[in-house]
Design a protein around this motif. Structure first.
Motif, PDB file in Angstrom:
ATOM      1  N   GLY A 252      16.392  16.837 -34.677  1.00 54.01           N
ATOM      2  CA  GLY A 252      17.234  17.601 -33.769  1.00 54.01           C
ATOM      3  C   GLY A 252      16.880  17.378 -32.319  1.00 54.01           C
ATOM      4  N   VAL A 253      16.302  16.241 -31.998  1.00 52.56           N
ATOM      5  CA  VAL A 253      15.866  15.964 -30.633  1.00 52.56           C
ATOM      6  C   VAL A 253      17.071  15.793 -29.705  1.00 52.56           C
ATOM      7  CG1 VAL A 253      15.754  13.478 -31.080  1.00 52.56           C
ATOM      8  CG2 VAL A 253      14.400  14.464 -29.223  1.00 52.56           C
ATOM      9  N   LYS A 254      16.954  16.322 -28.494  1.00 48.31           N
ATOM     10  CA  LYS A 254      18.016  16.202 -27.495  1.00 48.31           C
ATOM     11  C   LYS A 254      17.807  14.905 -26.719  1.00 48.31           C
ATOM     12  CE  LYS A 254      18.431  21.212 -26.978  1.00 48.31           C
ATOM     13  NZ  LYS A 254      18.280  22.369 -26.058  1.00 48.31           N
ATOM     14  N   THR A 255      18.809  14.052 -26.742  1.00 48.11           N
ATOM     15  CA  THR A 255      18.665  12.725 -26.141  1.00 48.11           C
ATOM     16  C   THR A 255      19.769  12.456 -25.124  1.00 48.11           C
ATOM     17  OG1 THR A 255      19.960  11.750 -27.941  1.00 48.11           O
ATOM     18  CG2 THR A 255      17.552  11.723 -28.173  1.00 48.11           C
ATOM     19  N   SER A 256      19.520  11.445 -24.307  1.00 45.43           N
ATOM     20  CA  SER A 256      20.525  10.937 -23.372  1.00 45.43           C
ATOM     21  C   SER A 256      20.441   9.417 -23.361  1.00 45.43           C
ATOM     22  CB  SER A 256      20.284  11.460 -21.949  1.00 45.43           C
ATOM     23  OG  SER A 256      20.377  12.861 -21.891  1.00 45.43           O
ATOM     24  N   ILE A 257      21.565   8.790 -23.052  1.00 48.07           N
ATOM     25  CA  ILE A 257      21.586   7.350 -22.802  1.00 48.07           C
ATOM     26  C   ILE A 257      21.411   7.157 -21.299  1.00 48.07           C
ATOM     27  CG2 ILE A 257      22.937   5.231 -22.910  1.00 48.07           C
ATOM     28  CD1 ILE A 257      24.473   6.458 -25.260  1.00 48.07           C
ATOM     29  N   PHE A 258      20.388   6.407 -20.920  1.00 49.40           N
ATOM     30  CA  PHE A 258      20.123   6.112 -19.516  1.00 49.40           C
ATOM     31  C   PHE A 258      20.492   4.656 -19.242  1.00 49.40           C
ATOM     32  CE2 PHE A 258      17.396   9.582 -20.671  1.00 49.40           C
ATOM     33  CZ  PHE A 258      17.222  10.356 -19.532  1.00 49.40           C
ATOM     34  N   GLY A 259      21.149   4.419 -18.123  1.00 47.18           N
ATOM     35  CA  GLY A 259      21.471   3.054 -17.720  1.00 47.18           C
ATOM     36  C   GLY A 259      20.779   2.713 -16.413  1.00 47.18           C
ATOM     37  N   PHE A 260      19.983   1.642 -16.420  1.00 54.40           N
ATOM     38  CA  PHE A 260      19.253   1.193 -15.231  1.00 54.40           C
ATOM     39  C   PHE A 260      19.668  -0.233 -14.872  1.00 54.40           C
ATOM     40  CE2 PHE A 260      16.372   4.161 -17.383  1.00 54.40           C
ATOM     41  CZ  PHE A 260      15.893   4.958 -16.352  1.00 54.40           C
ATOM     42  N   THR A 261      19.619  -0.550 -13.590  1.00 52.56           N
ATOM     43  CA  THR A 261      19.715  -1.934 -13.127  1.00 52.56           C
ATOM     44  C   THR A 261      18.409  -2.286 -12.439  1.00 52.56           C
ATOM     45  OG1 THR A 261      22.110  -1.818 -12.802  1.00 52.56           O
ATOM     46  CG2 THR A 261      20.928  -3.564 -11.639  1.00 52.56           C
ATOM     47  N   LYS A 262      17.741  -3.324 -12.923  1.00 51.39           N
ATOM     48  CA  LYS A 262      16.471  -3.720 -12.310  1.00 51.39           C
ATOM     49  C   LYS A 262      16.718  -4.208 -10.892  1.00 51.39           C
ATOM     50  CE  LYS A 262      12.380  -6.623 -12.935  1.00 51.39           C
ATOM     51  NZ  LYS A 262      11.638  -7.523 -13.850  1.00 51.39           N
ATOM     52  N   SER A 263      15.968  -3.647  -9.957  1.00 48.65           N
ATOM     53  CA  SER A 263      16.167  -3.995  -8.549  1.00 48.65           C
ATOM     54  C   SER A 263      14.849  -3.873  -7.805  1.00 48.65           C
ATOM     55  CB  SER A 263      17.206  -3.064  -7.913  1.00 48.65           C
ATOM     56  OG  SER A 263      17.245  -3.235  -6.516  1.00 48.65           O
ATOM     57  N   SER A 264      14.492  -4.918  -7.086  1.00 48.35           N
ATOM     58  CA  SER A 264      13.262  -4.872  -6.293  1.00 48.35           C
ATOM     59  C   SER A 264      13.367  -3.849  -5.171  1.00 48.35           C
ATOM     60  CB  SER A 264      12.966  -6.258  -5.711  1.00 48.35           C
ATOM     61  OG  SER A 264      14.061  -6.722  -4.934  1.00 48.35           O
ATOM     62  N   ASN A 265      14.600  -3.430  -4.855  1.00 45.15           N
ATOM     63  CA  ASN A 265      14.798  -2.408  -3.817  1.00 45.15           C
ATOM     64  C   ASN A 265      14.689  -0.995  -4.372  1.00 45.15           C
ATOM     65  OD1 ASN A 265      15.333  -4.355  -1.793  1.00 45.15           O
ATOM     66  ND2 ASN A 265      17.453  -4.538  -2.521  1.00 45.15           N
ATOM     67  N   GLY A 266      14.654  -0.877  -5.690  1.00 47.34           N
ATOM     68  CA  GLY A 266      14.547   0.438  -6.297  1.00 47.34           C
ATOM     69  C   GLY A 266      15.815   1.258  -6.144  1.00 47.34           C
ATOM     70  N   HIS A 267      15.681   2.555  -6.372  1.00 48.43           N
ATOM     71  CA  HIS A 267      16.821   3.474  -6.320  1.00 48.43           C
ATOM     72  C   HIS A 267      16.903   4.108  -4.935  1.00 48.43           C
ATOM     73  CE1 HIS A 267      19.731   6.259  -8.313  1.00 48.43           C
ATOM     74  NE2 HIS A 267      19.380   7.035  -7.295  1.00 48.43           N
ATOM     75  N   ARG A 268      18.003   3.867  -4.249  1.00 49.13           N
ATOM     76  CA  ARG A 268      18.204   4.496  -2.941  1.00 49.13           C
ATOM     77  C   ARG A 268      18.435   5.989  -3.119  1.00 49.13           C
ATOM     78  NH1 ARG A 268      23.192   1.752  -0.782  1.00 49.13           N
ATOM     79  NH2 ARG A 268      23.246   3.729   0.360  1.00 49.13           N
ATOM     80  N   GLN A 269      17.817   6.773  -2.256  1.00 48.36           N
ATOM     81  CA  GLN A 269      17.881   8.221  -2.437  1.00 48.36           C
ATOM     82  C   GLN A 269      19.283   8.785  -2.246  1.00 48.36           C
ATOM     83  OE1 GLN A 269      14.893  10.563  -0.520  1.00 48.36           O
ATOM     84  NE2 GLN A 269      13.190   9.384  -1.370  1.00 48.36           N
ATOM     85  N   ASP A 270      20.147   8.061  -1.535  1.00 48.34           N
ATOM     86  CA  ASP A 270      21.512   8.562  -1.349  1.00 48.34           C
ATOM     87  C   ASP A 270      22.490   7.988  -2.376  1.00 48.34           C
ATOM     88  OD1 ASP A 270      21.504   5.971  -0.438  1.00 48.34           O
ATOM     89  OD2 ASP A 270      22.628   6.379   1.412  1.00 48.34           O
ATOM     90  N   SER A 271      21.980   7.228  -3.350  1.00 48.75           N
ATOM     91  CA  SER A 271      22.854   6.641  -4.365  1.00 48.75           C
ATOM     92  C   SER A 271      23.320   7.702  -5.351  1.00 48.75           C
ATOM     93  CB  SER A 271      22.120   5.533  -5.130  1.00 48.75           C
ATOM     94  OG  SER A 271      21.851   4.437  -4.295  1.00 48.75           O
ATOM     95  N   LEU A 272      24.593   7.616  -5.711  1.00 53.19           N
ATOM     96  CA  LEU A 272      25.161   8.536  -6.688  1.00 53.19           C
ATOM     97  C   LEU A 272      24.964   7.990  -8.100  1.00 53.19           C
ATOM     98  CD1 LEU A 272      28.527   9.491  -4.941  1.00 53.19           C
ATOM     99  CD2 LEU A 272      26.525  10.961  -5.239  1.00 53.19           C
ATOM    100  N   VAL A 273      24.613   8.870  -9.001  1.00 50.16           N
ATOM    101  CA  VAL A 273      24.460   8.545 -10.421  1.00 50.16           C
ATOM    102  C   VAL A 273      25.615   9.189 -11.179  1.00 50.16           C
ATOM    103  CG1 VAL A 273      22.988   8.802 -12.462  1.00 50.16           C
ATOM    104  CG2 VAL A 273      21.954   8.432 -10.201  1.00 50.16           C
ATOM    105  N   THR A 274      26.168   8.472 -12.149  1.00 50.00           N
ATOM    106  CA  THR A 274      27.217   9.047 -12.997  1.00 50.00           C
ATOM    107  C   THR A 274      26.571   9.793 -14.157  1.00 50.00           C
ATOM    108  OG1 THR A 274      28.739   7.235 -12.460  1.00 50.00           O
ATOM    109  CG2 THR A 274      29.249   8.561 -14.407  1.00 50.00           C
ATOM    110  N   PHE A 275      26.851  11.074 -14.253  1.00 49.86           N
ATOM    111  CA  PHE A 275      26.370  11.892 -15.362  1.00 49.86           C
ATOM    112  C   PHE A 275      27.544  12.209 -16.291  1.00 49.86           C
ATOM    113  CE2 PHE A 275      23.191  12.568 -12.126  1.00 49.86           C
ATOM    114  CZ  PHE A 275      21.999  12.652 -12.843  1.00 49.86           C
ATOM    115  N   VAL A 276      27.274  12.232 -17.582  1.00 52.22           N
ATOM    116  CA  VAL A 276      28.314  12.512 -18.575  1.00 52.22           C
ATOM    117  C   VAL A 276      27.776  13.531 -19.574  1.00 52.22           C
ATOM    118  CG1 VAL A 276      29.781  11.563 -20.403  1.00 52.22           C
ATOM    119  CG2 VAL A 276      29.293  10.187 -18.360  1.00 52.22           C
ATOM    120  N   ASP A 277      28.572  14.547 -19.824  1.00 52.19           N
ATOM    121  CA  ASP A 277      28.249  15.529 -20.862  1.00 52.19           C
ATOM    122  C   ASP A 277      29.012  15.136 -22.125  1.00 52.19           C
ATOM    123  OD1 ASP A 277      27.963  17.649 -22.567  1.00 52.19           O
ATOM    124  OD2 ASP A 277      28.866  19.144 -21.240  1.00 52.19           O
ATOM    125  N   MET A 278      28.317  14.490 -23.068  1.00 47.38           N
ATOM    126  CA  MET A 278      28.958  14.081 -24.311  1.00 47.38           C
ATOM    127  C   MET A 278      28.376  14.866 -25.482  1.00 47.38           C
ATOM    128  SD  MET A 278      29.901  10.182 -25.464  1.00 47.38           S
ATOM    129  CE  MET A 278      28.619   9.979 -26.691  1.00 47.38           C
TER     130      MET A 278
END
Length: 620
Positions: free
Chosen positions: A488-514
């Protein structure tokens, strides 16, 4: 833009003599003019009689215009399907347009004989060999010959036959089943198994000679490709337990014949699925042994969703660092092969160079190799070993793991789809290891506990991950996703793109409630699609691909760093959609399953501590 170019592309793909063209089409089929209600004879561009069904094809250049566009090809092929002298014959229609193979647009239609309804065959968007098209025709005309319900029912019955009189140990049943499936793919075995006699020596099991033939067939088939980077594996030794299987010979032969008729042969005509993974789950769960494995196998519909989210291109190299029974790689292989448009040289390249899998569990590795073999191969880069090169939640790689890292990097994987073990630090370490393997710009799609990036104990590791990759999306899964495996573990699918610049703090992430994936728990049948999954998956994929907030997908966009620069991995902006109602019983079952797992883990940790100080263990 010339229609003749499109026609030549179609001829080249299928062969110049495969289809009958235009005025050579026999008149008895009575195709009428392209306008509805026309009485003059009409001629599709290409035609083929498949005995039980026929194919009609209309090609257009693809240039804009009422007579040259793809829409024109679609309208005309539907016209031929509706207006002809064979109203009781099944018809597959193909509309094709474009000037190069890479730019071709293709739409497939189906008309059931005896009806006037012409429907689109969903999911087919490229030219395909006739044998592949025939499988899709069989599925749309007669239903999938290996439906989920029928497969589950047969495997449950088979499990009881294996269980009777302890003929096959519960932990070996999935491997035994895979051995029989592989043997049925071996022509020498198929030619002799029904005629094999019992040994004269009464001290040997009655089926000893049949068992020997099964093991030899497996050895012949699986030993052809073994990656040198794997730990050494002897297939005859791996399946040696088969030699002790004691089933009365005649019944044994009947079991093999039933598997051939009910699963092996239909699997050749059906769309690909992880048959051996399904058997593994059923055999172990029925024996009450699923909890003994630190393994959660991904449901089929989520496998397809995750590979779709990886957004494969024809040259992509796909990696699975904890491949289990091979479900992700089989789905990726099928998608890549479809993109090859029947080019055998490219298909061989896909099998040999574009699929990489690593698995440490010996049973699952054997099942993965068996699965890939049964579905067209792709075993050249399957490795039997531990894939982790990062074990302390950092990106540092030890000297002993550098060789494996460099080898995998040399294969240039740019897509990774994984479902790692969920206990302890595994989710974080598998995430870091996968990113270490990937090419710059590569995509990682991983399903893991939904608090992996947000729990305080992982704070430093999460920040480190986001210095090496962009977080693109997070899709929350139903709590009951792994209901059939008692989890009964609660899970999520995470999508990453490998980038030497990392994640910009102002970048928007798409969240989905499925939380609602359109599947419902049905007594005796596990979780089954209620008919809504296709629409849900389509909406979710669109929301992720186009970075949209969609009600149909229950998606929203948010930054993951607040104004003070603090990480809020679940999103600064919370779920704006009304919470889906869940049945109290369903929620209670899921909570009970999760509590049972947590209790088991707590006992294991307590016993480790007690043993470390020389005390006995607690009785769980």
């Amino acid at each position: 833009m010339a229609e003749s170019i499109t026609e030549n592309l179609f001829r080249t793909f299928h062969g110049a003599q495969t289809f009958i063209e235009k005025h050579d089409i026999p008149k008895e089929y009575g195709f009428l003019t392209k306008k509805d209600g026309g009485t003059d004879a009409g001629y599709p561009d290409f035609f083929k009689d498949m005995d039980e069904w026929i194919i009609v094809v209309e090609a257009k250049s693809g240039a804009p215009g009422p007579k040259t566009s793809h829409a024109a090809a679609e309208a005309e092929v539907q016209g031929y399907m509706a207006n002809n002298a064979v109203p009781d014959v099944d018809i597959v229609g193909i509309a094709v347009s474009g000037q190069t193979m890479d730019s071709l647009k293709v739409t497939y239609y189906f008309r059931k004989g005896g009806t006037d309804d012409v429907e689109v065959i969903d999911g087919l968007t490229a030219l395909m060999p006739l044998d592949a098209l025939a499988k899709h025709y069989q599925a749309v005309a007669h239903g999938d010959p290996l439906s989920d319900i029928e497969l589950r029912r047969f495997l449950l019955q088979l499990n009881e036959r294996f269980h009777k009189d302890s003929r096959v140990r519960d932990t070996e049943r999935s491997l035994f089943f895979s051995a029989l499936m592989i043997a049925l793919d071996d022509n020498p075995f198929r030619a002799v198994y029904q005629s094999i006699d019992a040994p004269e020596d009464n001290r040997l099991v009655e089926a000893r000679y049949l068992n020997d033939q099964i093991v030899e067939a497996v050895q012949r088939q699986l030993s052809k490709k073994v990656n040198s980077r794997s730990k050494e594996i002897d297939w005859a030794d791996r399946f040696a337990f088969v030699k002790t299987v004691d089933i009365p010979l005649d019944e044994y032969k009947n079991i093999i014949a039933d598997i051939d008729e009910r699963v092996h042969q239909p699997s050749k005509q059906a769309t690909k699925r992880d048959v051996l993974g399904r058997a593994y789950k059923i055999f172990l769960s029925r024996a009450g042994k699923m909890d003994n494995k630190n393994i959660i196998l991904t449901p089929d519909h989520i496998i397809r969703l995750m590979v779709d989210l990886a957004d494969l291109g024809r040259d992509d190299v796909v990696l699975d660092t904890c491949m289990g029974s091979g479900g992700f790689l089989m789905e990726a292989m099928e998608q890549l092969v479809d993109m090859a448009h029947g080019d055998q040289e490219r298909i061989d390249h896909i099998h040999n160079h574009q699929l990489i899998g690593i698995e440490l569990d010996p049973i699952l590795f054997a099942l993965a190799c068996s699965n890939m073999f049964l579905h067209g191969d792709g075993r050249s880069n399957l490795l039997y070993r531990d894939s982790l090169i990062n074990r302390d939640r950092t990106f540092a790689v030890t000297k002993q793991d550098e060789k494996l890292r460099d080898y995998i990097r040399s294969l240039k994987p740019n897509k990774c789809v994984i479902n790692p073990p969920y206990e302890g630090d595994h989710p974080i370490n598998f995430t870091i290891s996968a990113l270490n393997y990937l090419e710059e710009g590569g995509r990682l799609v991983i399903i893991m506990p939904n608090n992996t990036l947000s729990k305080s104990s992982n704070a430093r590791a999460s920040e480190s991950i986001l210095r090496h990759a962009q977080l693109d999306f997070v899709i929350d899964m139903p709590q009951q996703l792994f209901f059939e495996q008692g989890r009964g573990v609660k899970t999520s699918i995470f999508g990453f793109t490998k980038s030497s610049n990392g994640h910009r703090q102002d970048s928007l992430v798409t969240f989905v409630d499925m939380e609602d994936d359109g599947h419902e728990v049905r007594y005796g049948a596990g979780r089954r699609d209620s008919g809504r999954w296709t629409a849900i998956a389509t909406a979710v994929e669109r929301a992720v691909r186009d970075h949209l907030e969609l009600e149909a997908a229950r998606s929203w966009r948010s930054v993951i760093y607040d104004d003070q620069g603090r990480l809020e991995a679940r999103g600064v902006r919370r779920n704006p959609w009304p919470q889906a109602q869940s049945h109290d019983l369903d929620a209670a079952v899921a909570d009970w399953q999760e509590a049972r797992v947590l209790r088991k883990e707590a006992y294991e940790r307590m016993n480790e501590a007690l043993l470390a100080v020389g005390l006995g263990v607690l009785d769980a």
